[in-house]
Design a protein around this motif. Sequence first.
Motif, PDB file in Angstrom:
ATOM      1  N   LEU A   1       7.533  -7.048  -6.387  1.00  0.00           N
ATOM      2  CA  LEU A   1       6.741  -5.993  -5.748  1.00  0.00           C
ATOM      3  C   LEU A   1       6.813  -4.705  -6.556  1.00  0.00           C
ATOM      4  CD1 LEU A   1       5.107  -4.671  -3.469  1.00  0.00           C
ATOM      5  CD2 LEU A   1       7.260  -4.369  -2.206  1.00  0.00           C
ATOM      6  N   ALA A   2       8.013  -4.332  -6.962  1.00  0.00           N
ATOM      7  CA  ALA A   2       8.177  -3.098  -7.738  1.00  0.00           C
ATOM      8  C   ALA A   2       7.328  -3.132  -9.003  1.00  0.00           C
ATOM      9  CB  ALA A   2       9.650  -2.901  -8.095  1.00  0.00           C
ATOM     10  N   LYS A   3       7.372  -4.235  -9.712  1.00  0.00           N
ATOM     11  CA  LYS A   3       6.619  -4.353 -10.962  1.00  0.00           C
ATOM     12  C   LYS A   3       5.116  -4.420 -10.702  1.00  0.00           C
ATOM     13  CE  LYS A   3      10.289  -6.450 -13.735  1.00  0.00           C
ATOM     14  NZ  LYS A   3      10.733  -7.631 -14.517  1.00  0.00           N
ATOM     15  N   ARG A   4       4.754  -5.052  -9.587  1.00  0.00           N
ATOM     16  CA  ARG A   4       3.334  -5.202  -9.274  1.00  0.00           C
ATOM     17  C   ARG A   4       2.651  -3.856  -9.066  1.00  0.00           C
ATOM     18  NH1 ARG A   4       4.037  -8.869  -5.712  1.00  0.00           N
ATOM     19  NH2 ARG A   4       3.818  -7.697  -3.761  1.00  0.00           N
ATOM     20  N   VAL A   5       3.368  -2.909  -8.467  1.00  0.00           N
ATOM     21  CA  VAL A   5       2.748  -1.599  -8.230  1.00  0.00           C
ATOM     22  C   VAL A   5       2.960  -0.651  -9.406  1.00  0.00           C
ATOM     23  CG1 VAL A   5       2.974  -1.858  -5.731  1.00  0.00           C
ATOM     24  CG2 VAL A   5       4.715  -0.571  -7.002  1.00  0.00           C
ATOM     25  N   GLY A   6       3.751  -1.076 -10.395  1.00  0.00           N
ATOM     26  CA  GLY A   6       3.858  -0.287 -11.618  1.00  0.00           C
ATOM     27  C   GLY A   6       5.214   0.295 -11.949  1.00  0.00           C
ATOM     28  N   TYR A   7       6.247   0.047 -11.134  1.00  0.00           N
ATOM     29  CA  TYR A   7       7.563   0.619 -11.423  1.00  0.00           C
ATOM     30  C   TYR A   7       8.217  -0.081 -12.617  1.00  0.00           C
ATOM     31  CZ  TYR A   7       7.850   3.590  -7.292  1.00  0.00           C
ATOM     32  OH  TYR A   7       7.631   4.585  -6.356  1.00  0.00           O
TER      33      TYR A   7
ATOM     34  N   ARG B   1       0.832  -1.213   0.000  1.00  0.00           N
ATOM     35  CA  ARG B   1       0.000   0.000   0.000  1.00  0.00           C
ATOM     36  C   ARG B   1       0.858   1.252   0.000  1.00  0.00           C
ATOM     37  NH1 ARG B   1      -2.962  -1.633   5.384  1.00  0.00           N
ATOM     38  NH2 ARG B   1      -0.771  -2.218   5.710  1.00  0.00           N
ATOM     39  N   LEU B   2       1.918   1.230   0.803  1.00  0.00           N
ATOM     40  CA  LEU B   2       2.810   2.381   0.895  1.00  0.00           C
ATOM     41  C   LEU B   2       3.597   2.562  -0.397  1.00  0.00           C
ATOM     42  CD1 LEU B   2       4.098   4.678   2.395  1.00  0.00           C
ATOM     43  CD2 LEU B   2       5.436   3.033   3.733  1.00  0.00           C
ATOM     44  N   LEU B   3       4.088   1.462  -0.965  1.00  0.00           N
ATOM     45  CA  LEU B   3       4.846   1.576  -2.212  1.00  0.00           C
ATOM     46  C   LEU B   3       3.946   2.006  -3.366  1.00  0.00           C
ATOM     47  CD1 LEU B   3       7.697   1.246  -3.357  1.00  0.00           C
ATOM     48  CD2 LEU B   3       7.038  -1.058  -4.078  1.00  0.00           C
ATOM     49  N   LYS B   4       2.714   1.590  -3.327  1.00  0.00           N
ATOM     50  CA  LYS B   4       1.770   2.008  -4.380  1.00  0.00           C
ATOM     51  C   LYS B   4       1.584   3.524  -4.350  1.00  0.00           C
ATOM     52  CE  LYS B   4      -1.416  -0.880  -5.270  1.00  0.00           C
ATOM     53  NZ  LYS B   4      -2.623  -1.748  -5.212  1.00  0.00           N
TER      54      LYS B   4
ATOM     55  N   GLN C   1       5.071   9.371  -8.060  1.00  0.00           N
ATOM     56  CA  GLN C   1       6.280   9.414  -8.887  1.00  0.00           C
ATOM     57  C   GLN C   1       7.558   9.570  -8.066  1.00  0.00           C
ATOM     58  OE1 GLN C   1       5.064  12.600 -11.662  1.00  0.00           O
ATOM     59  NE2 GLN C   1       4.641  11.008 -13.184  1.00  0.00           N
ATOM     60  N   ILE C   2       7.609   8.869  -6.945  1.00  0.00           N
ATOM     61  CA  ILE C   2       8.813   8.852  -6.110  1.00  0.00           C
ATOM     62  C   ILE C   2       9.718   7.732  -6.616  1.00  0.00           C
ATOM     63  CG2 ILE C   2       9.705   8.545  -3.771  1.00  0.00           C
ATOM     64  CD1 ILE C   2       6.845   9.411  -2.806  1.00  0.00           C
ATOM     65  N   PRO C   3      10.956   8.022  -7.006  1.00  0.00           N
ATOM     66  CA  PRO C   3      11.842   6.985  -7.543  1.00  0.00           C
ATOM     67  C   PRO C   3      12.227   5.951  -6.489  1.00  0.00           C
ATOM     68  CG  PRO C   3      12.644   9.202  -8.043  1.00  0.00           C
ATOM     69  CD  PRO C   3      11.571   9.348  -7.018  1.00  0.00           C
ATOM     70  N   ILE C   4      12.694   4.806  -6.958  1.00  0.00           N
ATOM     71  CA  ILE C   4      13.084   3.715  -6.060  1.00  0.00           C
ATOM     72  C   ILE C   4      14.495   3.223  -6.367  1.00  0.00           C
ATOM     73  CG2 ILE C   4      10.742   2.884  -5.606  1.00  0.00           C
ATOM     74  CD1 ILE C   4      11.382   0.590  -7.659  1.00  0.00           C
TER      75      ILE C   4
ATOM     76  N   GLU D   1      25.392  12.387  -8.267  1.00  0.00           N
ATOM     77  CA  GLU D   1      24.610  12.499  -9.481  1.00  0.00           C
ATOM     78  C   GLU D   1      23.706  11.275  -9.613  1.00  0.00           C
ATOM     79  OE1 GLU D   1      24.623  15.147 -11.558  1.00  0.00           O
ATOM     80  OE2 GLU D   1      25.989  16.099 -10.115  1.00  0.00           O
ATOM     81  N   ARG D   2      22.479  11.503 -10.081  1.00  0.00           N
ATOM     82  CA  ARG D   2      21.522  10.403 -10.199  1.00  0.00           C
ATOM     83  C   ARG D   2      21.156  10.166 -11.654  1.00  0.00           C
ATOM     84  NH1 ARG D   2      16.955  11.761  -6.355  1.00  0.00           N
ATOM     85  NH2 ARG D   2      18.734  12.302  -5.066  1.00  0.00           N
ATOM     86  N   LYS D   3      20.860   8.906 -11.947  1.00  0.00           N
ATOM     87  CA  LYS D   3      20.480   8.531 -13.305  1.00  0.00           C
ATOM     88  C   LYS D   3      19.420   7.444 -13.227  1.00  0.00           C
ATOM     89  CE  LYS D   3      22.338   6.604 -17.619  1.00  0.00           C
ATOM     90  NZ  LYS D   3      23.550   6.052 -18.274  1.00  0.00           N
ATOM     91  N   GLU D   4      18.355   7.627 -13.993  1.00  0.00           N
ATOM     92  CA  GLU D   4      17.275   6.640 -14.031  1.00  0.00           C
ATOM     93  C   GLU D   4      17.616   5.559 -15.044  1.00  0.00           C
ATOM     94  OE1 GLU D   4      12.384   6.652 -14.184  1.00  0.00           O
ATOM     95  OE2 GLU D   4      13.519   8.372 -14.905  1.00  0.00           O
ATOM     96  N   VAL D   5      17.456   4.305 -14.641  1.00  0.00           N
ATOM     97  CA  VAL D   5      17.774   3.177 -15.521  1.00  0.00           C
ATOM     98  C   VAL D   5      16.597   2.205 -15.516  1.00  0.00           C
ATOM     99  CG1 VAL D   5      20.265   3.386 -15.133  1.00  0.00           C
ATOM    100  CG2 VAL D   5      18.894   1.864 -13.677  1.00  0.00           C
ATOM    101  N   PRO D   6      16.453   1.399 -16.554  1.00  0.00           N
ATOM    102  CA  PRO D   6      15.320   0.462 -16.616  1.00  0.00           C
ATOM    103  C   PRO D   6      15.427  -0.628 -15.543  1.00  0.00           C
ATOM    104  CG  PRO D   6      16.296   0.770 -18.796  1.00  0.00           C
ATOM    105  CD  PRO D   6      17.233   1.393 -17.804  1.00  0.00           C
ATOM    106  N   LEU D   7      14.279  -1.008 -15.008  1.00  0.00           N
ATOM    107  CA  LEU D   7      14.177  -2.154 -14.114  1.00  0.00           C
ATOM    108  C   LEU D   7      13.898  -3.371 -14.984  1.00  0.00           C
ATOM    109  CD1 LEU D   7      13.827  -3.498 -11.300  1.00  0.00           C
ATOM    110  CD2 LEU D   7      11.428  -2.784 -11.381  1.00  0.00           C
ATOM    111  N   ASP D   8      14.893  -4.252 -15.086  1.00  0.00           N
ATOM    112  CA  ASP D   8      14.736  -5.422 -15.961  1.00  0.00           C
ATOM    113  C   ASP D   8      13.651  -6.355 -15.438  1.00  0.00           C
ATOM    114  OD1 ASP D   8      16.738  -4.422 -17.521  1.00  0.00           O
ATOM    115  OD2 ASP D   8      18.317  -5.609 -16.539  1.00  0.00           O
TER     116      ASP D   8
END
Length: 270
Positions: free
Chosen positions: A247-253, A213-216, A222-225, A263-270
């Motif tokens: 879990l990440a994929k289940r909630v939509g990440y 529920r919290l991760l959803k 749109q909080i990154p993980i 420095e931060r960089k967004e990368v795909p979750l395989d």
Amino acid sequence: MRTDYHNHLERGTLTLDYLKEFTDEAAAKGIQHFGISEHAYHFYQTKNILSNPWVDERRYYDMKDYVSLFHEAWNQGIDVKMSIEMDYTPGRHAEMKSFIDTYDFDYVIGSIHWVDDFGIDLKEYLHEWDKRNVNEVYEHYFDQVVTLAQSNLFDIVGHLDLVKIFKYVPDDEEFLMKQYDRATDALAQSKTCVEISTAGLRKPVGELYPDDRLLKLCHQKQIPIVLSSDAHVPGDVGADYDQAVALAKRVGYTSLMTFSKGERKEVPLD
């Protein structure tokens, strides 16, 4: 892509041989972004931030030795990120910022382990849970999540719902969701990412941090993980990542955040 940004050497030694046990385990498990984030309270340089009898008995490192270890690793071509896990301490924002700014961390984790003088995740304080109002503990805990986010000092918030560790959870679902909602509102307005931590599976609660529920709510806002194991021994690096990814994929990440020298960089979750 896989990350494991939350790991500790405290049960061993600040030596290259011990560090390599962790990095070797990460490589064997296909973790491309790996970091050590020792508890800040272990270091003499943080006495002005957090000090109490439990913590002061465990303050035995010097930051110069910690930094030197990473330089030794980097000089040998070992790809490991240097971080710290800092106990977020209300009223000590200037002191926390000064400490963080002094060192060239790749990222910084902020976590909440103390609600006033109550060590919420410590076995030594377990008896205190039965003396306290669970709702009040949760409310004060999530008060700190809000101000942690508002401080904008941290790249990652550690184990976001650690407060559930011993299975003390409010019965009132509406009250609980209110805490989750205000915490994620604050995080969404900050630079702070949320870790999906498998450490909870190894604790009495037997669940990932944070719960579905919290991760959803994190995803909706749109909080990154990142992914983390909170390993205190090499064998726990990357533990149970199949459950974390599910879990990440289940909630939509569909992506993770990575860090290097702030420095931060967004990368795909395989």
